[in-house]
Write an enzyme that holds these catalytic residues in place. Structure first.
Site, PDB file in Angstrom:
ATOM      1  N   ARG A   1       2.417   1.903  -6.336  1.00  0.00           N
ATOM      2  CA  ARG A   1       2.540   0.838  -5.318  1.00  0.00           C
ATOM      3  C   ARG A   1       1.279   0.001  -5.252  1.00  0.00           C
ATOM      4  NH1 ARG A   1       6.492   1.377  -1.755  1.00  0.00           N
ATOM      5  NH2 ARG A   1       5.362   0.272  -0.146  1.00  0.00           N
TER       6      ARG A   1
ATOM      7  N   HIS B   1      16.877 -35.251 -30.072  1.00  0.00           N
ATOM      8  CA  HIS B   1      15.715 -35.517 -30.932  1.00  0.00           C
ATOM      9  C   HIS B   1      15.472 -34.380 -31.933  1.00  0.00           C
ATOM     10  CE1 HIS B   1      14.731 -39.039 -28.563  1.00  0.00           C
ATOM     11  NE2 HIS B   1      14.955 -38.306 -27.489  1.00  0.00           N
TER      12      HIS B   1
ATOM     13  N   CYS C   1       0.859  -1.190   0.000  1.00  0.00           N
ATOM     14  CA  CYS C   1       0.000   0.000   0.000  1.00  0.00           C
ATOM     15  C   CYS C   1       0.890   1.233   0.000  1.00  0.00           C
ATOM     16  CB  CYS C   1      -0.870   0.000   1.246  1.00  0.00           C
ATOM     17  SG  CYS C   1      -1.754  -1.530   1.479  1.00  0.00           S
TER      18      CYS C   1
ATOM     19  N   ASN D   1       0.294  -0.206   6.167  1.00  0.00           N
ATOM     20  CA  ASN D   1       0.800  -0.975   5.028  1.00  0.00           C
ATOM     21  C   ASN D   1       1.465  -2.208   5.624  1.00  0.00           C
ATOM     22  OD1 ASN D   1       1.953  -1.991   2.722  1.00  0.00           O
ATOM     23  ND2 ASN D   1       3.617  -0.493   2.645  1.00  0.00           N
ATOM     24  N   GLY D   2       0.945  -3.390   5.319  1.00  0.00           N
ATOM     25  CA  GLY D   2       1.550  -4.618   5.852  1.00  0.00           C
ATOM     26  C   GLY D   2       0.487  -5.661   6.157  1.00  0.00           C
TER      27      GLY D   2
ATOM     28  N   TRP E   1      -3.454  -1.795  -1.462  1.00  0.00           N
ATOM     29  CA  TRP E   1      -3.214  -2.976  -2.295  1.00  0.00           C
ATOM     30  C   TRP E   1      -3.642  -4.123  -1.385  1.00  0.00           C
ATOM     31  CZ3 TRP E   1      -1.948  -4.458  -7.141  1.00  0.00           C
ATOM     32  CH2 TRP E   1      -1.561  -5.771  -7.341  1.00  0.00           C
TER      33      TRP E   1
ATOM     34  N   LYS F   1      11.340 -15.156 -20.902  1.00  0.00           N
ATOM     35  CA  LYS F   1      11.853 -13.864 -20.427  1.00  0.00           C
ATOM     36  C   LYS F   1      12.708 -13.213 -21.508  1.00  0.00           C
ATOM     37  CE  LYS F   1       9.762 -12.974 -17.600  1.00  0.00           C
ATOM     38  NZ  LYS F   1       8.806 -14.017 -17.574  1.00  0.00           N
TER      39      LYS F   1
ATOM     40  N   LYS G   1       0.440  -5.987 -19.886  1.00  0.00           N
ATOM     41  CA  LYS G   1       0.665  -6.630 -18.590  1.00  0.00           C
ATOM     42  C   LYS G   1      -0.440  -7.642 -18.304  1.00  0.00           C
ATOM     43  CE  LYS G   1       2.604  -7.650 -14.800  1.00  0.00           C
ATOM     44  NZ  LYS G   1       3.731  -8.605 -14.897  1.00  0.00           N
TER      45      LYS G   1
ATOM     46  N   GLU H   1      10.752 -20.914 -18.893  1.00  0.00           N
ATOM     47  CA  GLU H   1      10.515 -19.557 -18.365  1.00  0.00           C
ATOM     48  C   GLU H   1      11.669 -18.633 -18.727  1.00  0.00           C
ATOM     49  OE1 GLU H   1       8.232 -17.823 -17.349  1.00  0.00           O
ATOM     50  OE2 GLU H   1       9.158 -16.182 -16.239  1.00  0.00           O
TER      51      GLU H   1
ATOM     52  N   GLU I   1      10.670 -12.158 -24.717  1.00  0.00           N
ATOM     53  CA  GLU I   1       9.619 -11.126 -24.604  1.00  0.00           C
ATOM     54  C   GLU I   1      10.188  -9.744 -24.300  1.00  0.00           C
ATOM     55  OE1 GLU I   1       6.731 -11.250 -21.445  1.00  0.00           O
ATOM     56  OE2 GLU I   1       8.039 -12.420 -20.182  1.00  0.00           O
TER      57      GLU I   1
HETATM   58  C1  AGP Z   1       5.145 -13.280 -18.638  1.00  0.00           C
HETATM   59  O1  AGP Z   1       6.343 -12.554 -18.377  1.00  0.00           O
HETATM   60  C2  AGP Z   1       4.157 -12.469 -19.437  1.00  0.00           C
HETATM   61  N1  AGP Z   1       3.922 -11.211 -18.857  1.00  0.00           N
HETATM   62  C3  AGP Z   1       2.886 -13.263 -19.748  1.00  0.00           C
HETATM   63  O2  AGP Z   1       3.267 -14.504 -20.291  1.00  0.00           O
HETATM   64  C4  AGP Z   1       1.978 -13.547 -18.522  1.00  0.00           C
HETATM   65  O3  AGP Z   1       2.615 -14.462 -17.658  1.00  0.00           O
HETATM   66  C5  AGP Z   1       0.662 -14.167 -19.046  1.00  0.00           C
HETATM   67  O4  AGP Z   1       0.032 -13.212 -19.866  1.00  0.00           O
HETATM   68  C6  AGP Z   1      -0.288 -14.574 -17.911  1.00  0.00           C
HETATM   69  O5  AGP Z   1      -0.640 -13.443 -17.176  1.00  0.00           O
HETATM   70  P1  AGP Z   1      -1.376 -13.674 -15.754  1.00  0.00           P
HETATM   71  O6  AGP Z   1      -0.408 -14.389 -14.874  1.00  0.00           O
HETATM   72  O7  AGP Z   1      -1.682 -12.290 -15.272  1.00  0.00           O
HETATM   73  O8  AGP Z   1      -2.603 -14.483 -16.006  1.00  0.00           O
END
Ligand code: AGP
Length: 615
Positions: free
Chosen positions: A27, A511, A2, A101-102, A75, A492, A610, A488, A495
C-alpha cells in the site's frame, strides 16, 4: 494509501504488528512506525524507510513488550517522508497516540486554533493535528476517548481511517472510518485492526469492515460497540467470514494490480481534487500554484517535459491550457529535450510530470530548465521523490501507490491536476465567463461517478478483447483532446500484450496509415459526440470501405456510429475538455483483457520497469 495495523488482546502485539506492516507494504511505504503499551508507558519508534528499517530501529531503541499496540506504513500526502512526520503521533500530553490513513482537508484551520490554546506541533502532518483535537475535546468536554473521537471527527473535513488509544485507559482501542478502508479482525478475547485483512487472516477469518462514518470502541472480551459518528446512533456489526487468501487480499480481490488500479480511478481522481476543487465557492486551491501564480500568469509559454504515459497526460494538458487559458504550450519528450539544446528563458514555466518522481530523463530535463532560469513545477505521485524535491514547486496526485508497471490511475490523476491548473489560470486571466467556469468545475466534480459508469462496460470490453487478442497490429485514432488518448491506448496495448499498436490523429489516416487497413487490422476510434464528431465519422467510413475492423468508443446513446462500427463501447457524456478522463477507461480495460488472454505478465511486462531511473 497508508497501511494501519493494531492489536489488543492477550498475545504479544509486536510480532503481529510488524508482520502485518510487512504485508501492507504494497500500500505504499516511505516511512513506518509502531507504538506499544507495556503496562506502564507507551513505547514508540518510527523512521523514514521500510518496515525492516523500523524493525531494526525499534528493537534497538524501545521495549517491544505489550499486548496493546498499533503500527503504520506511510504513503505521504502532507509533509515529506521523515522520522518526525511518520506515524504514530502523540498528543501533547503523551497520553493519546494515533495512526491515520487519509487526508484531513481543514487541518490548517484546526491547527491554528489549537496553537492559540497552547498546543505545539513537531510534525507537518494533518494527523498530529487530529490527535490533539481529540485531546482538546476530551479535556474540555470531560468525556471518554470514544466520545472525544466522535466529537472531534464531526469537526473535520476529509477522509480517514484512524486508530487511537489512551495510556490512561489501556483496555480499549477506538477506530473510525470515512473514505479509507478499515477492517476489524475478531478473535477469541482479542481484536485486530488493519487497512485490509492481510495482517490478521492467519489468526481469524471473522471480520467487520467499518462503513463510512462509523466508529468502534474495541475492548477484548467484550462486544464491539459500533456507532455512527454523525449522531451516535448504534450500528450493528456485520461479521463476515472471509474466504480470501493473502495474495487476493493485497490485490483487493482483483486478479492483477493493474485491474485494481483501473478500478481505483474514481477514488484516486476524487482524492486528487479533494480539498482543491471547491465548487460551491467557485475556488481552486493549490498552494504550489497559489504561491507562484504570477510566474504562471506572466509566462511566455509553458513547456511540459515527461516520458511515456506522463507525456501523454502532458499532451492532453496542451489542449486544455491552450483551449481554456490561451497560454502557449510545448510538450517535449524529456529524453529529447535534455539533449537538443533547447531555447529556454526565465520567462518560461516548465511543468515536469512523473508518477514515480524518479525518471532519469525527466529529472535531467528539470535540471537543464533550472540552469536556464525557468520556473519548474512538478506533478508527481510519490511524495518526497527526487523530482518533487528538485522542482521549485509542485502538486501531488493522490493516486496512492501504482504497483502495475502500466500507468493507469497515474494518467487520469495527472490530467486532473493539470485541468485544475488550467482552469485556475483561465479564470485568473479572465478567459471565460463565470458560468462556463462553474460548468467545468461542476462537471469535473462529477467525473468520478462517470468513470464508475464507464467501468461498467468491462464485460463488453472483455468480449471484444477475445475477438482481437491474436491481432498482430492495431491502430488507435482520436481527434483533438482525444488524440493523446489514442496514443495512450496504443502504449497500453503494446507494453502489456506485446501487440504492435500505433496512435494517430484520425485525420492523419489519409497521409499514409490508411494503407495499412485491411480486414486483419482492428482500428480503435474515439468518436465521442464532442469535438469534430462528424469528421471522425467520415474517418470511420473511410476505414469501413477498406474492410478495417472498427471498435468505436462513443458517447452513450450514439446510434450513428453504432450502424458503422463492428463494436461500440459507450462512455457517459461529458465536456470535451474532460473527455480524456472517460475515453481512456475502455482502452485501459481492452489492453488489460487482451494481455491476460495472451498469457502476458500484466503487472510486470517483459523488458519494462515501473520507474526508469537510468537513461
Ligand atoms: C506507462 O504505462 C509506462 N509505465 C511508462 O511509459 C511510464 O509512463 C514512463 O516511464 C514515465 O514514468 P513516470 O511517470 O514515473 O515518470
Amino acid at each position: 494509501m497508508c497501511g494501519i495495523v493494531g492489536y489488543i488482546g492477550y498475545r504479544d502485539a509486536y510480532p503481529i504488528i510488524m508482520k502485518g506492516l510487512q504485508r501492507l507494504e504494497y500500500r505504499g511505504y516511505d516511512s513506518a512506525g509502531i507504538a506499544l503499551f507495556d503496562g506502564n508507558q507507551i513505547n514508540l519508534s518510527k523512521t523514514k524507510g521500510k518496515v525492516e528499517d523500523l524493525r531494526n530501529k525499534s528493537e534497538r531503541d524501545i521495549s517491544v513488550n505489550g499486548t496493546l499496540g498499533m503500527g503504520h506504513t506511510r504513503w505521504a500526502t502532507h509533509g515529506v517522508p521523515n522520522d518526525v512526520n511518520s506515524h504514530p503521533h502523540y498528543s501533547n500530553s503523551g497520553d493519546l497516540v494515533i495512526i491515520h490513513n487519509g487526508i484531513i482537508e481543514n487541518y490548517e484551520a484546526i491547527k491554528t486554533e489549537l496553537k492559540k490554546r497552547g498546543y505545539v506541533f513537531e510534525s507537518d502532518t494533518d494527523t498530529e493535528v487530529l490527535v490533539n483535537l481529540i485531546e482538546e475535546v476530551k479535556k474540555k468536554e470531560k468525556v471518554k476517548l470514544g466520545k472525544a473521537v466522535q466529537i472531534a471527527l464531526n469537526q473535520v473535513v476529509g477522509a480517514y481511517a484512524i486508530s487511537v488509544f489512551d495510556k490512561q485507559k489501556p483496555d480499549e482501542i477506538v477506530v473510525a472510518k470515512l473514505g479509507s478502508p478499515l477492517a476489524i479482525g475478531i478473535g477469541d478475547k482479542e481484536f485486530f485492526i488493519a487497512s485490509d485483512a492481510s495482517p490478521f487472516i492467519e489468526f481469524t477469518n471473522n471480520a467487520v469492515y467499518l462503513e463510512d462514518e462509523e466508529m468502534a470502541i474495541i475492548r477484548p472480551g467484550k462486544e464491539i460497540k459500533l456507532r455512527k459518528i454523525k449522531d451516535d446512533a448504534v450500528a450493528y456489526p456485520m461479521i463476515q467470514e472471509l474466504q480470501l487468501n493473502l495474495e487476493e487480499i493485497e490485490k483487493g480481490g482483483y486478479e492483477h494490480f493493474m485491474l485494481k488500479e483501473i478500478y481505483e480511478q474514481p477514488r484516486a481522481i476524487k482524492d486528487t481534487y479533494r480539498g482543491r476543487l471547491l465548487v460551491d465557492q467557485g475556488l481552486i486551491k493549490m498552494s504550489g500554484i497559489d504561491d507562484n501564480l504570477e510566474k504562471f500568469l506572466n509566462a511566455n509559454r509553458i513547456i511540459i517535459v515527461a516520458c511515456g504515459t506522463s507525456w501523454h497526460a502532458g499532451l492532453v494538458a496542451e489542449y486544455i491550457f491552450e483551449d481554456l487559458a490561451r497560454i502557449p504550450v510545448e510538450v517535449e519528450y524529456a529524453s529529447e529535450f535534455r539533449y537538443r539544446n533547447p531555447v529556454i528563458t526565465s520567462n518560461d514555466v516548465v511543468i515536469a510530470i512523473s508518477q514515480s518522481g524518479e525518471t532519469a530523463d525527466t529529472l535531467a530535463a528539470i535540471k537543464l530548465a533550472k540552469e536556464n532560469g525557468a520556473f519548474v513545477f512538478g506533478v508527481c505521485n510519490v511524495v518526497g521523490s527526487s523530482i518533487a524535491r528538485e522542482t521549485h514547486a509542485g502538486a501531488y496526485t493522490h493516486a496512492g501507490p501504482e504497483i502495475g508497471v502500466a500507468s493507469t490511475k497515474a494518467f487520469t490523476t495527472q490530467i486532473t491536476i493539470l485541468t485544475l491548473l488550467a482552469l485556475k489560470l483561465a479564470k485568473e486571466k479572465g478567459k471565460f465567463s463565470e458560468s462556463k467556469y462553474h460548468e467545468i468545475l461542476t462537471e469535473l466534480e462529477n467525473i468520478p461517478s462517470k468513470v464508475e459508469k464507464a467501468l461498467e462496460a468491462n464485460p463488453l470490453v472483455e468480449i471484444i478483447a477475445d475477438v482481437y487478442k491474436n491481432s498482430e497490429n492495431c491502430l488507435y485514432l482520436g481527434r483533438g483532446y482525444n488524440f493523446p488518448v489514442a496514443l495512450e491506448g496504443a502504449l497500453k496495448l503494446k507494453e502489456i500484450s506485446y501487440i504492435h499498436a500505433e496512435g494517430y490523429p484520425a485525420a492523419e489516416m489519409k497521409h499514409g496509415p490508411i494503407a495499412l487497413i485491411d480486414e486483419q487490422m482492428p482500428v480503435i476510434v474515439i468518436a465521442t459526440k464532442k469535438g469534430h464528431y462528424e469528421k471522425v465519422v467520415s474517418n470511420i467510413q473511410e476505414i469501413k470501405t477498406r474492410k478495417g475492423k472498427i471498435i468505436a468508443v462513443v458517447t452513450e446513446g450514439d446510434e450513428q456510429v453504432r450502424d458503422l462500427a463492428d463494436h461500440v463501447i459507450e462512455v457517459p457524456e461529458t465536456l470535451e475538455c474532460l473527455s480524456p478522463l472517460l475515453t481512456t477507461i475502455p482502452l485501459q480495460l481492452l489492453s488489460y483483457h487482451i494481455a491476460v488472454m495472451r498469457g502476458c505478465n500484466v503487472d510486470q511486462p517483459r523488458n519494462l520497469a515501473k520507474s526508469v531511473t537510468v537513461e
